[in-house]
Design a protein around this motif. Structure first.
Motif, PDB file in Angstrom:
ATOM      1  N   VAL A   1       0.853  -1.188   0.000  1.00 56.66           N
ATOM      2  CA  VAL A   1       0.000   0.000   0.000  1.00 56.66           C
ATOM      3  C   VAL A   1       0.886   1.233   0.000  1.00 56.66           C
ATOM      4  CG1 VAL A   1      -1.771   1.292   1.229  1.00 56.66           C
ATOM      5  CG2 VAL A   1      -1.842  -1.204   1.228  1.00 56.66           C
ATOM      6  N   LEU A   2       0.578   2.179  -0.874  1.00 57.88           N
ATOM      7  CA  LEU A   2       1.304   3.447  -0.937  1.00 57.88           C
ATOM      8  C   LEU A   2       0.388   4.582  -0.507  1.00 57.88           C
ATOM      9  CD1 LEU A   2       3.117   3.231  -4.415  1.00 57.88           C
ATOM     10  CD2 LEU A   2       3.957   2.447  -2.188  1.00 57.88           C
ATOM     11  N   TYR A   3       0.935   5.517   0.258  1.00 50.79           N
ATOM     12  CA  TYR A   3       0.238   6.779   0.527  1.00 50.79           C
ATOM     13  C   TYR A   3       1.106   7.877  -0.057  1.00 50.79           C
ATOM     14  CZ  TYR A   3      -2.375  10.516   2.691  1.00 50.79           C
ATOM     15  OH  TYR A   3      -3.147  11.646   2.878  1.00 50.79           O
ATOM     16  N   LEU A   4       0.516   8.678  -0.923  1.00 47.75           N
ATOM     17  CA  LEU A   4       1.260   9.726  -1.627  1.00 47.75           C
ATOM     18  C   LEU A   4       0.772  11.101  -1.206  1.00 47.75           C
ATOM     19  CD1 LEU A   4       0.295   7.305  -3.865  1.00 47.75           C
ATOM     20  CD2 LEU A   4       2.160   8.421  -5.097  1.00 47.75           C
ATOM     21  N   ARG A   5       1.729  11.987  -0.899  1.00 45.91           N
ATOM     22  CA  ARG A   5       1.436  13.400  -0.632  1.00 45.91           C
ATOM     23  C   ARG A   5       1.965  14.202  -1.812  1.00 45.91           C
ATOM     24  NH1 ARG A   5       4.373  13.197   4.131  1.00 45.91           N
ATOM     25  NH2 ARG A   5       5.421  15.078   3.409  1.00 45.91           N
TER      26      ARG A   5
ATOM     27  N   ILE B   1       6.249   9.748  -0.438  1.00 45.62           N
ATOM     28  CA  ILE B   1       5.500   8.502  -0.483  1.00 45.62           C
ATOM     29  C   ILE B   1       5.864   7.624   0.709  1.00 45.62           C
ATOM     30  CG2 ILE B   1       4.978   6.437  -1.861  1.00 45.62           C
ATOM     31  CD1 ILE B   1       5.787   8.004  -4.342  1.00 45.62           C
ATOM     32  N   GLY B   2       4.827   7.111   1.352  1.00 44.88           N
ATOM     33  CA  GLY B   2       5.000   6.120   2.405  1.00 44.88           C
ATOM     34  C   GLY B   2       4.484   4.781   1.918  1.00 44.88           C
ATOM     35  N   ALA B   3       5.179   3.704   2.261  1.00 45.48           N
ATOM     36  CA  ALA B   3       4.776   2.362   1.836  1.00 45.48           C
ATOM     37  C   ALA B   3       4.700   1.452   3.050  1.00 45.48           C
ATOM     38  CB  ALA B   3       5.763   1.802   0.812  1.00 45.48           C
ATOM     39  N   GLY B   4       3.630   0.671   3.105  1.00 51.96           N
ATOM     40  CA  GLY B   4       3.454  -0.255   4.220  1.00 51.96           C
ATOM     41  C   GLY B   4       2.500  -1.367   3.837  1.00 51.96           C
ATOM     42  N   ALA B   5       2.275  -2.254   4.791  1.00 51.78           N
ATOM     43  CA  ALA B   5       1.419  -3.407   4.530  1.00 51.78           C
ATOM     44  C   ALA B   5      -0.059  -3.054   4.592  1.00 51.78           C
ATOM     45  CB  ALA B   5       1.736  -4.522   5.531  1.00 51.78           C
ATOM     46  N   ASN B   6      -0.413  -1.885   5.171  1.00 50.41           N
ATOM     47  CA  ASN B   6      -1.812  -1.492   5.280  1.00 50.41           C
ATOM     48  C   ASN B   6      -1.913   0.032   5.214  1.00 50.41           C
ATOM     49  OD1 ASN B   6      -1.538  -0.400   8.064  1.00 50.41           O
ATOM     50  ND2 ASN B   6      -1.217  -2.548   8.624  1.00 50.41           N
ATOM     51  N   PRO B   7      -3.115   0.565   5.029  1.00 51.37           N
ATOM     52  CA  PRO B   7      -3.265   2.021   4.867  1.00 51.37           C
ATOM     53  C   PRO B   7      -2.724   2.844   6.029  1.00 51.37           C
ATOM     54  CG  PRO B   7      -5.247   0.906   4.111  1.00 51.37           C
ATOM     55  CD  PRO B   7      -4.386  -0.140   4.758  1.00 51.37           C
ATOM     56  N   MET B   8      -2.944   2.409   7.266  1.00 52.17           N
ATOM     57  CA  MET B   8      -2.491   3.183   8.406  1.00 52.17           C
ATOM     58  C   MET B   8      -0.975   3.322   8.411  1.00 52.17           C
ATOM     59  SD  MET B   8      -2.598   2.362  12.496  1.00 52.17           S
ATOM     60  CE  MET B   8      -1.180   1.272  12.297  1.00 52.17           C
ATOM     61  N   VAL B   9      -0.273   2.220   8.244  1.00 50.00           N
ATOM     62  CA  VAL B   9       1.189   2.257   8.257  1.00 50.00           C
ATOM     63  C   VAL B   9       1.709   3.085   7.087  1.00 50.00           C
ATOM     64  CG1 VAL B   9       3.279   0.867   8.084  1.00 50.00           C
ATOM     65  CG2 VAL B   9       1.390   0.084   9.509  1.00 50.00           C
ATOM     66  N   ALA B  10       1.076   2.958   5.921  1.00 51.28           N
ATOM     67  CA  ALA B  10       1.509   3.745   4.769  1.00 51.28           C
ATOM     68  C   ALA B  10       1.348   5.241   5.035  1.00 51.28           C
ATOM     69  CB  ALA B  10       0.720   3.330   3.528  1.00 51.28           C
ATOM     70  N   ARG B  11       0.214   5.639   5.641  1.00 49.81           N
ATOM     71  CA  ARG B  11       0.006   7.065   5.957  1.00 49.81           C
ATOM     72  C   ARG B  11       1.056   7.568   6.932  1.00 49.81           C
ATOM     73  NH1 ARG B  11      -5.647   5.743   5.706  1.00 49.81           N
ATOM     74  NH2 ARG B  11      -5.571   5.153   7.902  1.00 49.81           N
ATOM     75  N   MET B  12       1.334   6.779   7.959  1.00 50.85           N
ATOM     76  CA  MET B  12       2.299   7.224   8.963  1.00 50.85           C
ATOM     77  C   MET B  12       3.714   7.231   8.398  1.00 50.85           C
ATOM     78  SD  MET B  12       0.724   5.603  12.465  1.00 50.85           S
ATOM     79  CE  MET B  12       1.793   6.603  13.497  1.00 50.85           C
ATOM     80  N   ALA B  13       4.008   6.303   7.496  1.00 47.32           N
ATOM     81  CA  ALA B  13       5.326   6.299   6.852  1.00 47.32           C
ATOM     82  C   ALA B  13       5.492   7.533   5.972  1.00 47.32           C
ATOM     83  CB  ALA B  13       5.497   5.025   6.032  1.00 47.32           C
ATOM     84  N   ALA B  14       4.402   7.973   5.343  1.00 44.67           N
ATOM     85  CA  ALA B  14       4.478   9.148   4.470  1.00 44.67           C
ATOM     86  C   ALA B  14       4.866  10.401   5.248  1.00 44.67           C
ATOM     87  CB  ALA B  14       3.150   9.357   3.753  1.00 44.67           C
TER      88      ALA B  14
END
Length: 346
Positions: A21-25, A97-110
């Motif tokens: 999962v990626l979260y992009l700002r 960009i944050g990448a993680g195994a799920n949306p929450m971790v991806a958001r926090m990684a971003a």
């Protein structure tokens, strides 16, 4: 946990990448979030890699790229680099960009990723990544909940994770306690839900340095609602809801909080937009926060000619709307700075 700078990485064979999962700002190279058309184009760009894209306006998006990693033969960092290069080349927008195994971790990684970089939290490393963070940094924990947790000595995510589930449930309630207990361990049961970007207008105000004054925060909000109100009226539009985003400094760098609320009725009346924007901002509870920028997005746009309006029989409201009409005509003739609310007077 790894961090990589921009640039397309070489090909690599991926059997099953743990960070799917990626979260992009998104940030324009000239500064600020993309405009409405640019944001829609960026979502379309992500759609070329995966159909599972969830808009997170005004400047973010979630993408489930588990299938794309296998299809393109890249790991999360490699795929993120390709997306970043295309966003920069086609839209003049850089991505953190944050990448993680799920949306929450991806958001926090971003939140840990600077523009032009990707921060990856691999599966199994979630607890180690989250443990040192303050309680308030945990996704979904607001200021009030953080104060309650800190009052019991649970001031870090690691301490929340180590606390017995029953203790958390006694402190915060059964459902909230369960969610906190799972999130502190990196467990997120939500999924990326594909959706389309709602028709919207957005504007942002950035401060030259971290701004502590609540009066300056409200002044920025007033400026934003005046701008969006004038744009809506000029285009013959009304909006159904407002979203306020506040970017502020915390122990992990800069974090962004976004909340939206629905208006009592679709409107482009600046006074109504301002009143709601103030209420949303107050709900954050960011006392003495070091704010770097505030963004406002008017969502759910519709044709003003088709919108109904509740009659109030309030002389003050009618007078305010007549003054607004006159001010709009003066701005159209003499420029956007011709008329300003008293609260924006220099």
């Amino acid at each position: 946990m790894t961090e990589a700078s921009g640039g397309v990485l070489g090909e690599c064979v991926v059997a099953e990448d743990p960070a799917g999962v990626l979260y992009l700002r998104f940030r324009r190279t000239a500064g600020g979030p993309p405009d409405s058309a640019g944001y829609t184009g960026l979502l379309a760009l992500l759609g070329a890699f995966t159909p599972v894209v969830e808009a997170a306006p005004p400047d973010g998006a979630l993408a489930d790229v588990g299938g794309a990693l296998r299809y393109f033969g890249r790991d999360a960092q490699g795929l993120a680099s390709v997306i970043r290069v295309r966003a920069l080349a086609l839209h003049g927008v850089d991505c953190a960009i944050g990448a993680g195994a799920n949306p929450m971790v991806a958001r926090m990684a971003a939140r840990r990723a600077a523009p032009g970089t990707t921060f990856v939290v691999d599966r199994g490393e979630e607890a180690a990544f989250l443990a040192p963070l303050p309680a308030a940094a945990l996704d979904g924990v607001g200021a009030a909940t953080a104060r309650t947790l800190c009052g019991y000595g649970l001031d870090s995510v690691g301490r929340i994770a180590a606390a017995p589930l029953a203790t958390l449930q006694r402190i915060t309630g059964v459902r909230t306690g369960r969610e906190l207990w799972e999130r502190a361990r990196g467990i997120d049961r939500t999924r990326v839900v594909p959706n389309a970007a709602a028709r919207s207008l957005a504007a942002e105000r950035s401060f030259p340095r971290d701004e502590l004054s609540p009066e300056q925060h409200r002044r920025a909000l007033l400026s934003l609602t005046e701008e969006l109100g004038a744009r809506l009226r000029g285009e013959g539009q009304v909006c159904r809801s407002l979203a306020v985003s506040v970017r502020y400094a915390d122990r992990t760098g800069y974090a962004t909080l976004t909340r939206s609320r629905t208006l009592g009725e679709p409107t482009a009346h600046s006074a109504a937009l301002t009143a709601l924007a103030y209420r949303i901002h107050e709900s954050f509870g960011l006392q003495r926060a070091r704010v770097r920028g505030i963004a406002l997005r008017a969502e759910g746009l519709a044709d003003a000619g088709l919108a109904s309006r509740q009659l109030t029989f309030d002389p003050a409201d009618e007078r305010s709307r007549r003054i607004e009409e006159v001010a709009d005509r003066l701005r159209e003739r003499f420029g956007p700075g011709a008329v300003k609310p008293a609260g924006l007077a220099a």
